[in-house]
Enzyme design. Sequence first.
Site, PDB file in Angstrom:
ATOM      1  N   GLU A  41      -6.705  17.095  25.457  1.00 26.13           N
ATOM      2  CA  GLU A  41      -7.439  18.607  25.747  1.00 26.13           C
ATOM      3  C   GLU A  41      -8.943  18.333  25.923  1.00 26.13           C
ATOM      4  O   GLU A  41      -9.514  17.429  25.424  1.00 26.13           O
ATOM      5  CB  GLU A  41      -7.226  19.366  24.302  1.00 26.13           C
ATOM      6  CG  GLU A  41      -8.287  20.348  24.216  1.00 26.13           C
ATOM      7  CD  GLU A  41      -8.378  20.948  22.769  1.00 26.13           C
ATOM      8  OE1 GLU A  41      -9.418  21.622  22.656  1.00 26.13           O
ATOM      9  OE2 GLU A  41      -7.620  20.517  21.941  1.00 26.13           O
ATOM     10  N   LYS A 130      -2.987  26.281  15.719  1.00 25.78           N
ATOM     11  CA  LYS A 130      -3.816  25.434  15.311  1.00 25.78           C
ATOM     12  C   LYS A 130      -4.964  26.153  14.320  1.00 25.78           C
ATOM     13  O   LYS A 130      -5.410  27.021  14.557  1.00 25.78           O
ATOM     14  CB  LYS A 130      -4.898  25.290  16.624  1.00 25.78           C
ATOM     15  CG  LYS A 130      -6.049  24.401  16.461  1.00 25.78           C
ATOM     16  CD  LYS A 130      -7.070  24.327  17.610  1.00 25.78           C
ATOM     17  CE  LYS A 130      -7.854  25.658  17.672  1.00 25.78           C
ATOM     18  NZ  LYS A 130      -8.984  25.417  18.748  1.00 25.78           N
TER      19      LYS A 130
END
Length: 212
Positions: A41, A130
């Site tokens: 990411e 998350k």
Amino acid sequence: MIRIKFPSMKRSLVAILRGIKPEETADIVDGLIAAGFTAIEIPLNSPDPFRSIEIAVKRAPKNVIIGAGTVLTVEDVDRLNSVGGRLMVSPNAEPGVISQAASHGMVTMPGVFTPTEALSACAAGASALKFFPASVLGPSGINAIRAILPKDVPVGAVGGVSNDDFAAYARVGVRTFGLGSSLYKAGMEPGEVAARAEAAIKAYDALGEDQP
């Protein structure tokens, strides 16, 4: 509602490269992939992030998923799609952003902290959740919220999490982790990032397969 399934990975680890520059991306991404990372990411508050993502996408084999973090708008999602990103990570659970990413076939991992946010993200079609900052909730806090969540939505711990924390989270069934500053800090040399990546892989593999 579209839900893109979270990919099955040998090691459910996401490398977070906040602050990386395009000219640094190739060498660092190569080192992460060589160590065994299959999800990377690049947060959008990094310098020229879409260029870095495009570079990473071109370096990565098909089994490695590349995407963006700190995605806040549908425009960000569309631009991410235009450079080949397949992973959308956000700090919040904005249904429109989750839905737009899913419509592009992206894996989505919105940030949540409370049961309300977690259930809202699930209802919007999140691939995974998350929990951020995980260091505040800790394994026990995340485990308490997991009890009311759909069993088919993976839960990840991100924020203040390092290799040293893997075992504690794994004991409550959390085996997905986003590694930021414990793995990479802006300006770090590729060799040091690769060494930290190898240490993370070793720690993850030490968990074994017999825990929840």
